[in-house]
Each structure stands twice: as C-alpha cells, then as structure tokens.
Write a protein that holds these residues in place. Structure first.
Motif, mmCIF file in Angstrom:
data_model
loop_
_atom_site.group_PDB
_atom_site.id
_atom_site.type_symbol
_atom_site.label_atom_id
_atom_site.label_comp_id
_atom_site.label_asym_id
_atom_site.label_seq_id
_atom_site.Cartn_x
_atom_site.Cartn_y
_atom_site.Cartn_z
ATOM 1 N N PHE A 98 5.352 3.502 6.186
ATOM 2 C CA PHE A 98 4.727 3.439 7.492
ATOM 3 C C PHE A 98 5.328 4.621 8.354
ATOM 4 O O PHE A 98 6.538 4.573 8.407
ATOM 5 C CB PHE A 98 5.288 2.277 8.192
ATOM 6 N N GLY A 99 4.387 5.148 8.842
ATOM 7 C CA GLY A 99 4.813 6.362 10.134
ATOM 8 C C GLY A 99 4.252 5.808 11.370
ATOM 9 O O GLY A 99 3.123 5.408 11.703
ATOM 10 N N LEU A 100 5.368 5.253 12.174
ATOM 11 C CA LEU A 100 5.073 4.571 13.237
ATOM 12 C C LEU A 100 5.429 5.435 14.573
ATOM 13 O O LEU A 100 6.625 6.187 14.805
ATOM 14 C CB LEU A 100 6.026 3.438 13.211
ATOM 15 N N PRO A 101 4.549 5.477 15.615
ATOM 16 C CA PRO A 101 5.053 6.144 16.865
ATOM 17 C C PRO A 101 6.118 5.207 17.338
ATOM 18 O O PRO A 101 6.290 4.099 17.141
ATOM 19 C CB PRO A 101 3.728 5.715 17.861
ATOM 20 N N ILE A 128 6.136 -4.216 -3.021
ATOM 21 C CA ILE A 128 7.713 -4.260 -3.557
ATOM 22 C C ILE A 128 8.718 -3.099 -2.977
ATOM 23 O O ILE A 128 9.756 -3.056 -3.530
ATOM 24 C CB ILE A 128 7.400 -4.027 -5.110
ATOM 25 N N GLY A 129 8.161 -2.190 -2.052
ATOM 26 C CA GLY A 129 8.992 -1.387 -1.365
ATOM 27 C C GLY A 129 8.273 -0.391 -0.750
ATOM 28 O O GLY A 129 7.128 -0.554 -0.245
ATOM 29 N N GLY A 130 9.037 0.649 -0.177
ATOM 30 C CA GLY A 130 8.203 1.624 0.697
ATOM 31 C C GLY A 130 9.554 2.481 1.627
ATOM 32 O O GLY A 130 10.460 2.784 1.089
ATOM 33 N N ASP A 131 8.751 2.763 2.880
ATOM 34 C CA ASP A 131 9.707 3.772 3.614
ATOM 35 C C ASP A 131 9.307 3.489 5.002
ATOM 36 O O ASP A 131 7.878 3.065 5.235
ATOM 37 C CB ASP A 131 9.832 5.081 3.139
ATOM 38 N N ILE A 132 10.072 3.947 6.045
ATOM 39 C CA ILE A 132 9.426 3.863 7.558
ATOM 40 C C ILE A 132 10.151 5.200 8.017
ATOM 41 O O ILE A 132 11.199 5.621 7.723
ATOM 42 C CB ILE A 132 10.240 2.679 8.350
ATOM 43 N N ILE A 140 -0.452 5.112 7.596
ATOM 44 C CA ILE A 140 0.001 4.304 6.760
ATOM 45 C C ILE A 140 -0.225 4.898 5.156
ATOM 46 O O ILE A 140 -1.198 4.886 4.877
ATOM 47 C CB ILE A 140 -0.244 2.638 6.717
ATOM 48 N N CYS A 141 0.747 4.898 4.158
ATOM 49 C CA CYS A 141 0.441 5.521 2.825
ATOM 50 C C CYS A 141 0.998 4.510 1.710
ATOM 51 O O CYS A 141 2.219 4.317 1.969
ATOM 52 C CB CYS A 141 1.140 6.742 2.833
ATOM 53 N N GLY A 142 -0.005 4.236 1.226
ATOM 54 C CA GLY A 142 0.116 3.028 0.190
ATOM 55 C C GLY A 142 0.013 3.506 -1.177
ATOM 56 O O GLY A 142 -0.685 4.408 -1.388
ATOM 57 N N THR A 143 0.983 2.828 -2.191
ATOM 58 C CA THR A 143 0.790 3.184 -3.591
ATOM 59 C C THR A 143 0.643 1.890 -4.259
ATOM 60 O O THR A 143 1.502 1.110 -3.929
ATOM 61 C CB THR A 143 1.970 4.007 -4.053
ATOM 62 N N ALA A 144 -0.354 1.764 -5.386
ATOM 63 C CA ALA A 144 -0.617 0.513 -5.898
ATOM 64 C C ALA A 144 -0.206 0.906 -7.530
ATOM 65 O O ALA A 144 -0.504 1.905 -8.020
ATOM 66 C CB ALA A 144 -1.633 0.056 -5.802
#
Length: 333
Positions: A98-101, A128-132, A140-144
């Motif tokens: 997630f890239g959040l303002p 199952i995971g990610g980044d902020i 929002i960048c998703g990987t499946a």
C-alpha cells in the motif's frame, strides 16, 4: 540520441513487449516469464507449476469515486486473482503493498484491508503479507500466487482453427455501470456490483483446466476485443464472433434499452468484467457447457481472417484493436 517518446503514446502492450525483450533471460525453472501470459510460470516440482502475477492500481485511474474503501480492497485482490484463474490455477496467497497519502484515515485503510481479505476468502485463499509506504496518491500493488498441475496449465497459446470461442458470465456489465455513473443514470445494484465487486472466476478456471478440452484462455479485464487480439498473437489464429451470441446481463439490457448499439460496443471494448475467455475443442463443447454460466460466442479461424464479428443483419465487420489501456487513460478522457 533516442527520440523522446512518452509512454502514453507508446501504450501498455508495446511497452510490455519492449520491456520483455530486456527481461528475456529466464532461470532454468521458469517456463514463462515477463509479458508472455497472464502469469509467470515456474516449475517447482515434478507435479506442479507455480504461477505468479502482479498488478498496480491507483486512486485516480482505477477506482471510481463512488467506490467505498471495502470495494477498493476487493478490487485490488480481484485483479490479481483473476489472472490466477486465467491459468486454471488454485490461489495460494496474495501479497499487498500500500502506498498511502499521509493524511489517509486509518479507518479507511482498515476497511480497505477487510475488502481485500474478503475477496481472498471468497477465492479460498488469504492475504499473506506485503508492505506499507507513503505516496502522493493511493496506490495498491498486489501479487498473487497459485499452483496448477502440470497437465492442466492453460495459456494464451494453444487455440486451433475450428475451436469454439467461449466466455463465462456476462459481457459489458462493468461498462454499463461505468456509463451510468458518468452520465448520472440510476443503475441497479446488480450492475454496479459488476463494476465495484468483480468476482474472479477461480472455480470456473480450475474446472475448465481439469476437463481437458480447453486449448487457450485468459481473462477479459481489458475487454473482449483486446483479449482476442492477445490470444490471436499468442496462438497465431483469427476469430469470428456472433454479435447476437454476446451474453448481455438482462439488467444491462434494460438500462441501455434505448441504445443497444452502445451496449454491444461495451460488450466488446469495455474492460472490467473479469470473466474468462477461452477456446474449446469441438468435441468437448457439450461437456464445457454443462458447467453453466458459459456462452459460445464464436469460433477460431485462420490467422489471415483476422478478428471479425457478424452482426444480427448478417454484415461482417472488423473488430477493432481497442479496450482498456492504463497508460492511455489520460488521453481517452
């Protein structure tokens, strides 16, 4: 010195092709790499392939202002899981960055995360995971990830002349919803849901892969026409569609009853439906149709016949190579 060419002028698919040439070197275990299909494909053991895909979405270009945070999260998972479905694979998990303002409400982020979680649950998997990180615009960048038995992997390449062309669900529903929103037309919830809460066809993809009659497949997130051009390039074939066979949602037909021509155009050229479009050997079509929620919309032709559609009055027209292209959104407004 190289001539300056903005990416919006080049377009998404030519840019993907350009980058794929740079990223053409693959590890020994990688069967399909950058740009070749809906997912990269990795040989992980003697029985299965791992399929991996990633998609990036932005507040301004990908999420209509009417979408609530839960729907934004749902959509962010759905776009990735739809690519997993297109390979006939079973999802194994979703990663989300997630890239959040900086001024984003925490409650907004919580609800967005719940939407992503719920979409993953519906597809029998999980986030199952990610980044902020911080960003000027919600990004929002998703990987499946998914797995598929080696004998059941479905790709864009494989269609043969004489195969039947099929699609799951309805065509043009998301386009009709977007048209209604842009023109302040009241639309039923069933139409809006097609745009705001698309359902990845995981179960259908796995079933189609298991029955053994499907020769090629991808999803229709960029529109039927664009998908057909991708399948045509991969398989070296053409297609002939029957306009009267395009599966239109009854609510969409009622909404657009005053302009059926526009609705038919939406069915071909507007993205966002996240259905599966695929080719089937003639001897297997009856078994495929027994699954339900599937329509035969045309057949595979020799490549020199290109991609055409027969109208209800019998005339045959060329299907244009157009649809949803992210890099050209600003130019299309």
């Amino acid at each position: 010195m190289n001539k300056y060419i903005p990416v919006s002028q080049l377009g998404e698919r030519p840019l993907i092709s350009l980058l794929s040439d740079i990223f053409h070197e693959l590890p020994d275990a990688t069967l399909l790499g950058a740009g070749a299909d809906d997912c990269a494909v990795i040989d992980i053991n003697e029985n299965s392939y791992l399929v991996v895909t990633t998609d990036m979405l932005h507040r301004m270009t990908d999420f209509p202002t009417q979408m609530n945070p839960w729907q934004i999260g749902w959509m962010s998972a759905a776009v990735n899981l739809s690519d997993i479905a297109a390979m006939g694979a079973q999802p194994m998990g979703v990663l989300a960055a997630f890239g959040l303002p900086r001024d984003t409400d925490v409650a907004f982020v919580e609800e967005m995360a719940r939407g992503m979680r719920d979409c993953a649950r519906e597809c029998n998997t999980a986030v199952i995971g990610g980044d902020i990180d911080t960003h000027d615009e919600l990004t929002i960048c998703g990987t499946a990830l998914g797995t598929v038995p080696k004998g059941q992997l479905l790709k864009r390449k494989g269609a043969q002349v004489g195969d039947k062309l099929c699609v799951t669900g309805y065509a043009g529903s998301a386009g009709a919803a977007l048209y209604a929103l842009e023109n302040n037309i009241e639309a039923p919830n069933s139409i809006l849901k097609a745009l705001f809460e698309p359902m990845p066809r995981i179960k259908e993809g796995m079933k189609l892969a298991s029955i053994g009659h499907v020769t090629s497949m991808m999803d229709t997130s960029d529109g039927i026409a664009m998908s057909l051009y991708d399948l045509s390039k991969a398989s070296g074939v053409g297609f002939k569609l029957q306009e009267e066979k395009l599966p239109l949602q009854p609510e969409a037909e009622e909404l657009m009853s005053y302009d059926r021509v526009t609705l038919n155009s939406m069915a071909l050229y507007t993205g966002g439906d996240f259905e599966l479009i695929f080719t089937v050997r003639p001897q297997g079509i009856e078994e495929v149709l027994k699954m339900g929620n599937i329509s035969v919309i045309g057949e595979v032709m020799p490549h020199e016949k290109s991609i055409s559609i027969q109208k209800s009055d019998g005339t045959v027209l060329q299907v244009e190579r157009k649809g949803y292209e992210p890099l050209k959104i600003a130019d299309n407004k």
